[in-house]
Each structure stands twice: as structure tokens, then as C-alpha cells.
Design an enzyme around this catalytic site. Structure first.
Site: not given
Length: 257
Positions: A68, A94, A148, A161, A163, A165, A194
Site C-alpha cells: 500500500v 486496515n 488506533s 504512529y 501522527a 493514526k 488487541i
């Protein structure tokens, strides 16, 4: 009296793309959609793993290799999926990567930063843009972006991460406003702790300590619990939910102490 239109609670026959579907929440989502009768495009960087999940999903699923972070690959793969399935009704963004890196790590930090935004923010925008011509032909087009709880708060040492999300939550709201007049809904799920590949390295003892200290339910969640919320958002009947940012976190955000 105005008669309400028939809004189905079934995705049977709908075509769904799930990115990062070879494991974790993506795999759980692909499998649940297939159980509900959807025709699923299982996409992931790892084609072998994608093919395994597609087999788990049944005859109406197909596997595709997709990085991606590659703009051209997104355009080609989405077009191929639309050709193979005859359209697209649902897109679940996802795909993600672990991006923990202290701020003072020099060039390594810069590399992690760019990779995080490329995979978890820019890619979601590109997937939407590539799928949009096909989604516009659907009578119940649905987009769900996975962010998240790091997009609602922050953990030390995790700025790339966080920034990315946080950007996903803003992207979701912007897309919801832009696409709302066309009846295309765009929503965001913010999973908390999770049990996925990203958290696999955390010892179970530490998971238990964290969950009891931070979550209302006092436990880690399972990927399937996130998948069921995703399913709820992509139903044709979920026609008046858009721009929502929904924590699926066992009460982590709600709990003060």
C-alpha cells in the site's frame, strides 16, 4: 406517513476490499465478511499469507499482493479487483506497521516516520481515490478506516504512529463531509490493546498488567471483536453513520485511572 426504505442488514453478495488482511484484524475482518456472504478481496504485502486467508474465506474470495506504500500498485490492484469481481462496494483500510521509534534516533527516526505515514495515512487516501469510481456505482458504498487509540492520545516514543493514526481520524472526517452528498459513508475505528502480530512480542504477564491498569474491561481484545464493529459499519442499514471515530478499546479512552 412516509414509509422508510428497506435497509438491509446483510452484506451477502457485496464486494469488499480489506487491506492488510493476511493476519490480525484484517484476517478476522475478511473471514467475518466471507461468513456473512460477502465476496472478499484479501490484500496484503505477503501474497502467500493472503492466499491462505482467501482459502479460509471460501470460493468467493481472492488474494492479491499489494504494497500500500506503492501508488502505482494501488491503482493497478484496485482496478484488477473491480474487474475480477465486477465492482466494489466496501473498502476497509486496515494495513499498518509498527512504528515505535524515539525522537532522537537520527536518520532511523526519519525513515520510520516516512514509512508510517506512507503505509497508514497516505495509502488510505490513495485506496479511497482508486476505489471511488467503483464505489460510486454501488447503492450502499462503505469505507472504514482503521486508526488506533494512539490517534486519540499518545504513548511516549511513538510519534510516527501517533501522527499517522491521528491523521486517519482527520482524513475520515474530511472524506465523510466530501462524500456524504453521494451517500458514501466513511467511518473510523480506533482499536485499543488487541492481540495481533504487533502486540505478540509483549509478554502475556505485561498484557494483563496493562489491561487491568488501563482498560475498563481489564483485558486485551481479540481481532474478531474489532471485525464485528467493522461489519456493523458496512451494512447497507448503517446509512446514517458517517464521520464517526469509534474506539474499540475495552474502555481505555473512557477510563481516567
Amino acid at each position: 406517513m412516509t414509509v422508510a426504505p428497506n435497509r438491509s442488514r446483510s452484506i451477502a453478495g457485496r464486494v469488499a476490499i480489506v487491506t492488510g488482511a493476511a493476519s490480525g484484524m484484517g484476517r478476522a475482518t475478511a473471514r467475518l465478511f466471507a461468513e456473512e456472504g460477502a465476496r472478499v478481496a484479501v490484500t496484503d504485502l505477503d501474497l502467500t499469507a493472503s492466499e491462505k486467508v482467501a482459502r479460509e474465506c471460501g470460493a468467493d474470495a481472492r488474494a492479491y499482493a499489494l504494497d500500500v506504500a506503492d501508488k502505482e500498485a494501488i491503482a493497478m490492484t484496485v482496478a484488477k479487483i473491480a474487474e475480477d469481481f465486477g465492482g466494489i462496494d466496501i473498502l476497509v483500510n486496515n494495513a499498518g506497521v509498527s512504528s515505535f521509534c524515539p525522537l532522537d534516533e537520527g536518520d532511523a527516526y526519519e525513515e520510520v516516520w516516512h514509512r508510517a505515514l506512507a503505509v497508514m495515512l497516505t495509502a488510505q487516501k490513495r485506496m479511497v481515490r482508486a476505489a471511488l469510481p467503483y464505489l460510486r456505482r454501488s447503492d450502499a458504498a462503505r469505507i472504514v478506516n482503521i486508526a488506533s487509540t494512539e490517534g486519540l492520545g499518545a504513548t511516549p516514543g511513538d510519534t510516527p504512529y501517533v501522527a499517522a493514526k491521528t491523521g486517519v481520524t482527520g482524513l475520515t472526517r474530511g472524506l465523510a463531509v466530501d462524500l456524504g452528498p453521494e451517500g458514501i459513508t466513511v467511518n473510523c475505528i480506533c482499536p485499543g490493546p488487541i492481540r495481533t502480530a504487533m502486540t505478540e512480542a509483549v509478554p502475556d504477564e505485561h498484557k494483563t498488567i496493562f489491561a487491568k491498569r488501563r482498560t475498563a474491561l481489564r483485558r486485551y481484545g481479540d481481532p474478531e471483536e474489532v471485525a464485528h464493529v467493522t461489519l456493523s459499519l458496512v451494512l447497507p442499514a448503517a446509512s446514517y453513520i458517517t464521520g464517526a471515530v469509534i474506539p474499540v478499546d475495552g474502555g481505555l479512552v473512557a477510563r481516567n485511572a
